[in-house]
Write an enzyme that holds these catalytic residues in place. Structure first.
Site, mmCIF file in Angstrom:
data_model
loop_
_atom_site.group_PDB
_atom_site.id
_atom_site.type_symbol
_atom_site.label_atom_id
_atom_site.label_comp_id
_atom_site.label_asym_id
_atom_site.label_seq_id
_atom_site.Cartn_x
_atom_site.Cartn_y
_atom_site.Cartn_z
ATOM 1 N N ILE A 24 0.829 -1.205 0.000
ATOM 2 C CA ILE A 24 0.000 0.000 0.000
ATOM 3 C C ILE A 24 0.862 1.253 0.000
ATOM 4 O O ILE A 24 0.645 2.183 -0.784
ATOM 5 C CB ILE A 24 -0.942 0.003 1.224
ATOM 6 C CG1 ILE A 24 -1.896 -1.199 1.168
ATOM 7 C CG2 ILE A 24 -1.747 1.301 1.276
ATOM 8 C CD1 ILE A 24 -2.806 -1.223 -0.029
ATOM 9 N N GLU B 228 14.752 -2.870 4.763
ATOM 10 C CA GLU B 228 15.872 -2.329 3.995
ATOM 11 C C GLU B 228 15.805 -2.703 2.520
ATOM 12 O O GLU B 228 15.887 -1.833 1.640
ATOM 13 C CB GLU B 228 17.186 -2.834 4.595
ATOM 14 C CG GLU B 228 18.415 -2.375 3.833
ATOM 15 C CD GLU B 228 19.623 -3.252 4.080
ATOM 16 O OE1 GLU B 228 20.734 -2.822 3.764
ATOM 17 O OE2 GLU B 228 19.432 -4.384 4.566
ATOM 18 N N LYS C 188 0.526 -7.043 9.621
ATOM 19 C CA LYS C 188 -0.829 -7.335 9.166
ATOM 20 C C LYS C 188 -1.213 -8.811 9.133
ATOM 21 O O LYS C 188 -2.370 -9.140 8.909
ATOM 22 C CB LYS C 188 -1.035 -6.759 7.766
ATOM 23 C CG LYS C 188 -0.148 -7.393 6.701
ATOM 24 C CD LYS C 188 -0.423 -6.827 5.327
ATOM 25 C CE LYS C 188 0.422 -7.520 4.275
ATOM 26 N NZ LYS C 188 0.133 -7.020 2.918
ATOM 27 N N LYS D 124 -10.715 -5.626 9.354
ATOM 28 C CA LYS D 124 -10.550 -6.525 10.499
ATOM 29 C C LYS D 124 -10.652 -5.780 11.825
ATOM 30 O O LYS D 124 -10.701 -6.409 12.900
ATOM 31 C CB LYS D 124 -9.208 -7.252 10.392
ATOM 32 C CG LYS D 124 -9.157 -8.236 9.230
ATOM 33 C CD LYS D 124 -7.794 -8.868 9.086
ATOM 34 C CE LYS D 124 -7.792 -9.903 7.957
ATOM 35 N NZ LYS D 124 -8.128 -9.333 6.639
ATOM 36 N N VAL E 55 -6.481 -6.567 -0.129
ATOM 37 C CA VAL E 55 -5.969 -5.957 -1.350
ATOM 38 C C VAL E 55 -5.367 -7.036 -2.229
ATOM 39 O O VAL E 55 -4.472 -7.778 -1.804
ATOM 40 C CB VAL E 55 -4.914 -4.875 -1.029
ATOM 41 C CG1 VAL E 55 -4.375 -4.282 -2.304
ATOM 42 C CG2 VAL E 55 -5.534 -3.792 -0.159
ATOM 43 N N LEU E 56 -5.870 -7.132 -3.453
ATOM 44 C CA LEU E 56 -5.395 -8.149 -4.387
ATOM 45 C C LEU E 56 -3.917 -7.961 -4.715
ATOM 46 O O LEU E 56 -3.498 -6.877 -5.110
ATOM 47 C CB LEU E 56 -6.206 -8.087 -5.689
ATOM 48 C CG LEU E 56 -7.603 -8.702 -5.658
ATOM 49 C CD1 LEU E 56 -8.370 -8.286 -6.903
ATOM 50 C CD2 LEU E 56 -7.537 -10.206 -5.557
ATOM 51 N N SER F 253 -1.330 -7.893 -2.787
ATOM 52 C CA SER F 253 -0.431 -7.284 -1.813
ATOM 53 C C SER F 253 0.462 -8.349 -1.192
ATOM 54 O O SER F 253 0.173 -9.546 -1.246
ATOM 55 C CB SER F 253 -1.237 -6.573 -0.718
ATOM 56 O OG SER F 253 -2.030 -7.503 -0.007
ATOM 57 N N THR G 129 -8.629 -22.297 3.778
ATOM 58 C CA THR G 129 -8.904 -22.637 5.176
ATOM 59 C C THR G 129 -10.304 -23.201 5.382
ATOM 60 O O THR G 129 -10.508 -24.078 6.214
ATOM 61 C CB THR G 129 -8.714 -21.401 6.073
ATOM 62 O OG1 THR G 129 -9.550 -20.341 5.595
ATOM 63 C CG2 THR G 129 -7.270 -20.944 6.064
ATOM 64 N N ARG H 220 -7.737 -20.588 10.655
ATOM 65 C CA ARG H 220 -6.551 -20.317 11.442
ATOM 66 C C ARG H 220 -6.928 -19.526 12.691
ATOM 67 O O ARG H 220 -8.015 -18.941 12.763
ATOM 68 C CB ARG H 220 -5.546 -19.532 10.602
ATOM 69 C CG ARG H 220 -5.054 -20.286 9.369
ATOM 70 C CD ARG H 220 -4.210 -19.406 8.475
ATOM 71 N NE ARG H 220 -4.957 -18.265 7.978
ATOM 72 C CZ ARG H 220 -4.442 -17.302 7.207
ATOM 73 N NH1 ARG H 220 -3.159 -17.370 6.863
ATOM 74 N NH2 ARG H 220 -5.185 -16.310 6.788
#
Length: 633
Positions: free
Chosen positions: A302, A325, A376, A418, A458-459, A461, A482, A550
């Site tokens: 993002i 880095e 995330k 979320k 987000v597709l 990401s 899942t 999960r």
């Protein structure tokens, strides 16, 4: 012979001066032909001396024009429209000069240049045409010599400008692997046309031609096409066993150059995306003009896209902050290649380090801050809540407090769906950030406007389900899902970041902006679609394994809590969430206690404090479910 000719073409043995000599040879032969045509038509007689004199004058004028316009300097094997146009202009200029000279001499009574005007007209037409044919002959000869014998028959879908650019890009590439046998278009007015010697047809005819020609690939080359139509074309091609590829739109060409190497496989993002977002460019431009903008988490999916979007506007400088880095270095190198004159600074720093962040604010004095720095991954943060509190909550608090101290104009925090009725540590940490950001906006005498933006998955990401499925498909499977019924909201990275910009400058402080994420997508359906796009068959080539939810994972994500409602904005895809407000003093004390507890308390106590801050936080499929039972009792 073929090797010799290729060496001649590639080594450019034929220098520009040889090309000029050939053009002049064409010019003198065209003059003789023009004279013969004129004699046959008019049955007149002209002396050899008159003819030689006229030919000399014409040659000199055409030579001067060719030298002036440089029509001989192009690489003939790569001749294109611009070079043909330049050649025509040079010929026409010479013709115009000769006609004017002829008229002037006739007017003053001089007879030494008495070549008939009709000869000059014929000569111009013949010179331009024969020079053009000479270049086309060389171009086609070179194309034939370099064309691969093992080419793939393809259709181009789209007879518009993008389709023709795609055709030219394919034909002009000597490494080309495609042989275009037809162009498909939905516009019935274009059916049965021929574009650059390639027939245009409808879908029904394409099915017949495709079978006869053994077509293997369809290249989608349409600038503006609805997502629904793109999905229909994808399904139709997959049903026929044709592989679908996409020619990027002009804005996405690498280095601004169109070539057949940019033709790529269609991706799941192409058919799960939505219609193009229309931004309020003027409002965003006014807000960003001449401003120093800081982006934390700038090297992430993002953050890096926010940076790319910002470069479209007249900012004074972009300060890119990240602790990763390698990722920050990659972004820096990308911008140096694509935006070498862009005003940006890459800073390797941890947003939780208050002293380091203070140095950044002191040195660069940002006027706008986009905070995209956060951990995330739900399962990992469920196992290590310490890091969720330290980075997500501690980082936001550090940056937000400094924003007030250094009188930043706007602070935009990127949140997640979320955070709504959270069932995991990650969602709860983002909800606490939302609460703190909203509480700061209530402070009096604060210049900074605090805004929160909230959206779903987000597709593409980093770490998202799409890259994971791609790797699993490349390995031959199985694809791990899942739960068969699990659904998620999806948005493309550019779409999400465009809405962040729009909402950021729409807000006046204290708002939580919620994005219209469209309809939720079943992850099971997503996996099956990706298998189809890969040309594989479920159950034969690859399987799906259901692994169970999960820790902390929901079956269905929410964008708004059940007690919340929204207010519309001027943008149809952005709404304002009405949420419960918290007093700044209370939330600040609890956050300070939570961050202080990091040094002395275990995970259970830390999560218990988070639940105290966010009463709606109920753990699911997690070790921390026992805390909810204790709270009930």
């Amino acid at each position: 012979m073929r090797t010799f000719l290729l060496n001649v073409f590639n080594g450019r043995v034929v220098s520009p001066w040889w090309i000029l000599l050939i053009d002049m040879g064409i010019c003198i032969n065209a003059y003789i032909i023009a004279f013969v045509l004129r004699i046959n038509v008019q049955l007149s007689y002209y002396s050899v001396s008159d003819m030689v004199l006229g030919a000399t004058v014409v040659q000199v004028v055409y030579l001067a024009s060719f030298l002036l316009f440089g029509s001989y300097r192009g690489v003939i094997r790569h001749s294109n429209y611009n070079e043909f146009r330049q050649l025509t202009i040079a010929c026409f200029t010479a013709f115009l000069v000769l006609i004017l000279c002829h008229a002037a001499l006739q007017y003053v009574g001089y007879q030494w240049f008495n070549t008939p005007r009709l000869v000059l007209v014929f000569h111009f037409l013949l010179t331009a045409m024969l020079s053009f044919l000479f270049r086309m002959l060389v171009k086609e000869t070179y194309s034939s010599l370099t064309k691969k014998n093992t080419s793939t028959n393809v259709f181009i879908y789209g007879a518009g400008e993008m389709g023709q650019i795609t055709l030219e890009a394919i034909r002009s590439d000597k490494e080309n692997q495609y042989n275009v046998v037809g162009i498909i278009d939905d516009n019935l007015n274009k059916w049965n046309m021929v574009l650059h010697s390639v027939p245009v047809m409808n879908w029904e005819k394409a099915l017949k031609v495709g079978k006869a020609k053994r077509v293997e690939v369809v290249i989608l080359a349409i600038n503006h096409i609805s997502v629904q139509r793109k999905h229909e074309i994808t399904d139709a091609c997959l049903d026929k066993g044709w592989k679908l590829k996409v020619m990027p739109s002009v804005g996405n060409w690498v280095n601004g150059i169109s070539n057949q190497k940019q033709i790529r496989d269609i991706r799941i993002e192409d058919i799960l995306g939505r219609e193009e977002i229309r931004l309020n460019q003027l409002q965003i431009m006014d807000a960003l003009a001449g401003k120093v903008v800081a982006v934390s988490g700038a090297a992430g999916s993002i953050g890096s896209e926010i940076v790319r979007q910002l470069l479209r506007f007249p900012v004074r400088k972009i300060v890119m902050v990240d602790i990763a880095e390698s990722a920050l270095y990659d972004l820096q190198q990308e911008l140096l290649l694509s935006h070498s004159d862009a005003p940006f600074s890459a800073i390797l720093a941890d947003v939780t380090n208050e002293q380091r962040m203070r140095e950044v604010f002191e040195q660069h004095r940002p006027q706008i801050v986009f905070n995209a720095a956060a951990y995330k991954h739900v399962p990992l943060l469920e196992e290590f809540p310490y890091e969720a509190i330290r980075v997500n909550i501690g980082g936001v608090k550090t940056l937000a407090d400094l924003a007030i101290e250094y009188q930043v104009d706007k602070f935009v925090m990127v949140s997640t769906d979320k955070a709504v009725n959270p069932t995991n540590v990650m969602g709860a940490s983002k909800r606490i950030c939302e609460i703190y950001i909203q509480a700061l906006s209530q402070l009096k005498n604060t210049k900074t406007e605090f805004v929160t933006t909230r959206f779903g998955n987000v597709l593409g990401s980093n770490g998202s389900v799409v890259p994971l499925f791609k790797k699993q498909i490349e390995r031959g499977g199985p694809i791990t899902v899942t739960h068969k019924e699990i659904t998620r909201y999806f948005m493309t990275i550019p779409e999400a970041c465009q809405l962040v910009l729009e909402a950021g400058f729409m807000g006046r402080g204290g708002e939580i902006f919620v994005f219209d994420m469209g309809d939720p997508v079943k992850i099971d359906d997503l996996a099956k679609e990706m298998i189809r796009l890969s040309g594989l068959k479920l159950g034969e080539d690859i399987t799906i394994a259901y692994t169970g939810l999960r820790p902390g994972e929901k079956l269905y994500e929410e964008l708004l809590a059940s007690k919340e409602n929204t207010m519309p904005t001027h943008h149809e895809k952005i709404m304002i969430a009405k949420v419960r407000e918290y007093k700044y003093a209370s939330i600040k004390n609890k956050m300070d206690e939570l961050l202080l507890a990091l040094k002395m308390e275990n995970n259970e106590h830390l999560v218990s404090r988070m639940k105290d801050l966010v009463p709606e936080y109920k753990s699911q499929n997690s070790l921390f479910c026992q805390l909810d039972k204790k709270l009930v009792h």
